[in-house]
Design an enzyme around this catalytic site. Structure first.
Site, PDB file in Angstrom:
ATOM      1  N   ASP A  10       0.853  -1.195   0.000  1.00 27.06           N
ATOM      2  CA  ASP A  10       0.000   0.000   0.000  1.00 27.06           C
ATOM      3  C   ASP A  10       0.887   1.244   0.000  1.00 27.06           C
ATOM      4  O   ASP A  10       1.720   1.417   0.896  1.00 27.06           O
ATOM      5  CB  ASP A  10      -0.871  -0.042   1.269  1.00 27.06           C
ATOM      6  CG  ASP A  10      -1.846   1.112   1.351  1.00 27.06           C
ATOM      7  OD1 ASP A  10      -2.814   1.003   2.118  1.00 27.06           O
ATOM      8  OD2 ASP A  10      -1.640   2.125   0.646  1.00 27.06           O
ATOM      9  N   ILE A  11       0.719   2.092  -0.975  1.00 30.55           N
ATOM     10  CA  ILE A  11       1.590   3.279  -1.101  1.00 30.55           C
ATOM     11  C   ILE A  11       1.445   4.210   0.103  1.00 30.55           C
ATOM     12  O   ILE A  11       2.379   4.967   0.417  1.00 30.55           O
ATOM     13  CB  ILE A  11       1.290   4.020  -2.421  1.00 30.55           C
ATOM     14  CG1 ILE A  11       2.452   4.932  -2.810  1.00 30.55           C
ATOM     15  CG2 ILE A  11      -0.022   4.801  -2.358  1.00 30.55           C
ATOM     16  CD1 ILE A  11       2.402   5.445  -4.221  1.00 30.55           C
ATOM     17  N   ASN A  24      -6.958  13.000 -10.548  1.00 33.69           N
ATOM     18  CA  ASN A  24      -7.642  13.606 -11.699  1.00 33.69           C
ATOM     19  C   ASN A  24      -7.421  15.115 -11.605  1.00 33.69           C
ATOM     20  O   ASN A  24      -6.892  15.614 -10.604  1.00 33.69           O
ATOM     21  CB  ASN A  24      -9.138  13.254 -11.709  1.00 33.69           C
ATOM     22  CG  ASN A  24      -9.854  13.763 -10.475  1.00 33.69           C
ATOM     23  OD1 ASN A  24      -9.934  14.965 -10.236  1.00 33.69           O
ATOM     24  ND2 ASN A  24     -10.332  12.837  -9.659  1.00 33.69           N
ATOM     25  N   VAL A  33      -6.055   4.467  -6.080  1.00 31.26           N
ATOM     26  CA  VAL A  33      -4.999   4.955  -5.174  1.00 31.26           C
ATOM     27  C   VAL A  33      -5.297   6.387  -4.717  1.00 31.26           C
ATOM     28  O   VAL A  33      -4.955   6.782  -3.599  1.00 31.26           O
ATOM     29  CB  VAL A  33      -3.612   4.853  -5.860  1.00 31.26           C
ATOM     30  CG1 VAL A  33      -3.449   5.847  -6.994  1.00 31.26           C
ATOM     31  CG2 VAL A  33      -2.493   4.989  -4.850  1.00 31.26           C
ATOM     32  N   ASP A  34      -5.974   7.154  -5.567  1.00 25.43           N
ATOM     33  CA  ASP A  34      -6.379   8.523  -5.191  1.00 25.43           C
ATOM     34  C   ASP A  34      -7.256   8.472  -3.940  1.00 25.43           C
ATOM     35  O   ASP A  34      -7.063   9.223  -2.978  1.00 25.43           O
ATOM     36  CB  ASP A  34      -7.153   9.135  -6.375  1.00 25.43           C
ATOM     37  CG  ASP A  34      -7.271  10.646  -6.321  1.00 25.43           C
ATOM     38  OD1 ASP A  34      -7.984  11.199  -7.177  1.00 25.43           O
ATOM     39  OD2 ASP A  34      -6.656  11.272  -5.439  1.00 25.43           O
ATOM     40  N   SER A 119      -2.131   5.337 -14.223  1.00 27.14           N
ATOM     41  CA  SER A 119      -3.040   5.129 -15.357  1.00 27.14           C
ATOM     42  C   SER A 119      -3.419   3.678 -15.629  1.00 27.14           C
ATOM     43  O   SER A 119      -4.218   3.435 -16.549  1.00 27.14           O
ATOM     44  CB  SER A 119      -2.472   5.733 -16.662  1.00 27.14           C
ATOM     45  OG  SER A 119      -2.694   7.134 -16.689  1.00 27.14           O
ATOM     46  N   GLY A 121      -5.106   1.568 -13.776  1.00 24.86           N
ATOM     47  CA  GLY A 121      -6.356   1.126 -13.138  1.00 24.86           C
ATOM     48  C   GLY A 121      -7.556   1.682 -13.872  1.00 24.86           C
ATOM     49  O   GLY A 121      -7.853   1.301 -15.010  1.00 24.86           O
ATOM     50  N   ILE A 122      -8.198   2.639 -13.260  1.00 28.73           N
ATOM     51  CA  ILE A 122      -9.419   3.221 -13.849  1.00 28.73           C
ATOM     52  C   ILE A 122      -9.156   3.801 -15.246  1.00 28.73           C
ATOM     53  O   ILE A 122      -9.998   3.748 -16.133  1.00 28.73           O
ATOM     54  CB  ILE A 122      -9.986   4.296 -12.878  1.00 28.73           C
ATOM     55  CG1 ILE A 122     -10.499   3.596 -11.606  1.00 28.73           C
ATOM     56  CG2 ILE A 122     -11.078   5.134 -13.522  1.00 28.73           C
ATOM     57  CD1 ILE A 122     -10.743   4.532 -10.449  1.00 28.73           C
TER      58      ILE A 122
HETATM   59  N1  APR Z   1      -1.291   1.545  -3.072  1.00 26.26           N
HETATM   60  C1  APR Z   1      -0.596   1.313  -4.224  1.00 26.26           C
HETATM   61  N2  APR Z   1      -1.179   1.148  -5.429  1.00 26.26           N
HETATM   62  C2  APR Z   1      -2.542   1.197  -5.468  1.00 26.26           C
HETATM   63  C3  APR Z   1      -3.338   1.432  -4.312  1.00 26.26           C
HETATM   64  C4  APR Z   1      -2.653   1.605  -3.080  1.00 26.26           C
HETATM   65  N3  APR Z   1      -3.316   1.832  -1.934  1.00 26.26           N
HETATM   66  N4  APR Z   1      -4.651   1.434  -4.694  1.00 26.26           N
HETATM   67  C5  APR Z   1      -4.673   1.199  -6.013  1.00 26.26           C
HETATM   68  N5  APR Z   1      -3.413   1.043  -6.488  1.00 26.26           N
HETATM   69  C6  APR Z   1      -2.970   0.785  -7.858  1.00 26.26           C
HETATM   70  C7  APR Z   1      -3.965   0.132  -8.790  1.00 26.26           C
HETATM   71  O1  APR Z   1      -4.018  -1.279  -8.567  1.00 26.26           O
HETATM   72  C8  APR Z   1      -3.339   0.477 -10.142  1.00 26.26           C
HETATM   73  O2  APR Z   1      -2.298  -0.451 -10.443  1.00 26.26           O
HETATM   74  O3  APR Z   1      -2.715   2.041  -8.474  1.00 26.26           O
HETATM   75  C9  APR Z   1      -2.705   1.853  -9.893  1.00 26.26           C
HETATM   76  C10 APR Z   1      -3.434   3.020 -10.543  1.00 26.26           C
HETATM   77  O4  APR Z   1      -4.823   2.757 -10.570  1.00 26.26           O
HETATM   78  P1  APR Z   1      -5.912   3.914 -10.233  1.00 26.26           P
HETATM   79  O5  APR Z   1      -5.807   4.273  -8.813  1.00 26.26           O
HETATM   80  O6  APR Z   1      -7.224   3.442 -10.760  1.00 26.26           O
HETATM   81  O7  APR Z   1      -5.399   5.187 -11.068  1.00 26.26           O
HETATM   82  P2  APR Z   1      -5.510   5.517 -12.621  1.00 26.26           P
HETATM   83  O8  APR Z   1      -5.648   4.314 -13.455  1.00 26.26           O
HETATM   84  O9  APR Z   1      -4.359   6.448 -12.873  1.00 26.26           O
HETATM   85  O10 APR Z   1      -6.886   6.321 -12.734  1.00 26.26           O
HETATM   86  C11 APR Z   1      -6.955   7.615 -12.179  1.00 26.26           C
HETATM   87  O11 APR Z   1      -8.991   7.144 -11.015  1.00 26.26           O
HETATM   88  O12 APR Z   1      -9.216   7.267  -8.745  1.00 26.26           O
HETATM   89  C12 APR Z   1      -9.443   7.951  -9.922  1.00 26.26           C
HETATM   90  O13 APR Z   1      -9.312  10.268  -9.328  1.00 26.26           O
HETATM   91  C13 APR Z   1      -8.648   9.229 -10.015  1.00 26.26           C
HETATM   92  O14 APR Z   1      -9.778   9.961 -11.996  1.00 26.26           O
HETATM   93  C14 APR Z   1      -8.576   9.413 -11.504  1.00 26.26           C
HETATM   94  C15 APR Z   1      -8.403   7.990 -12.014  1.00 26.26           C
END
Ligand code: APR
Length: 168
Positions: A10-11, A24, A33-34, A119, A121-122
């Site tokens: 967990d970061i 975002n 992660v946000d 980038s 994930g979502i």
């Molecule tokens: N610690 C480390 N890595 C994490 C954690 C955590 N607690 N939670 C999620 N991740 C990983 C996910 O598994 C993925 O590999 O972070 C990576 C990025 O995924 P997202 O958080 O979905 O970010 P992203 O794909 O950049 O999408 C950004 O999602 O949450 C919204 O506000 C954000 O609109 C923005 C978009």
């Protein structure tokens, strides 16, 4: 000499001076992660984000870490590209995220920085291509950061990032 390492976890629990948030443009928080970083940092993080928003895709802006556990002192918010097939500049925008985060880390005097897989994930960027871009960009960017930690949130990501770090 900058060391790049891959760590699964967990970061919000890392022993680094700064952590990068995959945010975002509003910097008000979100999911993934946000959401985890805003939950751990407390409501002041969204207030600080709102004061410096918007953050453009490929850019990075820093806030304090508020309630995140020490030694984390800074959150570097960056906004990655949304994957649209790969021919809309997504790779360059992702590379810019990593470059700008190191520039901001240098401005802050941070010596260690943890990155999530921006980038992937979502925003649906293919994680294998994202890992290659991350490592190539981090390796080719001059910085005073001594330790870069690439966070894997699951075992598959850990295997992928570790393999990418071992090649190229
Ligand atoms: N610690 C480390 N890595 C994490 C954690 C955590 N607690 N939670 C999620 N991740 C990983 C996910 O598994 C993925 O590999 O972070 C990576 C990025 O995924 P997202 O958080 O979905 O970010 P992203 O794909 O950049 O999408 C950004 O999602 O949450 C919204 O506000 C954000 O609109 C923005 C978009």
């Amino acid at each position: 000499m900058t060391v790049i390492e891959v760590v699964q976890g967990d970061i919000t629990r890392q022993d680094t001076d700064a952590i990068v948030n995959a945010a975002n443009e509003s910097l008000l928080g979100g999911g993934g992660v946000d959401g985890a970083i805003h939950w751990a940092a407390g409501p002041r993080l969204a207030e600080a984000g709102a004061a410096i928003a918007p953050c453009a895709r490929g850019d990075a802006k820093a806030t304090p870490s508020f309630d995140l556990p020490p030694p984390i002192r800074h959150v570097i918010h960056t906004v990655g590209p949304t994957w649209k097939g790969g021919d809309r500049g997504e790779p360059d925008t992702l590379a810019s995220c990593y470059r700008r985060c190191l520039e901001v880390a240098d401005e802050l005097g941070a010596r260690s920085v943890a990155f999530p897989a921006i980038s992937t994930g979502i925003f649906a960027f293919p994680p294998d291509r994202a890992a290659r871009i991350a490592i190539d960009t981090l390796r080719s960017t001059r910085t005073s950061v001594e330790r870069i930690r690439l966070m894997a949130f699951d075992a598959d990501s850990f295997r992928l990032l570790t393999a990418a770090l071992a090649t190229g």
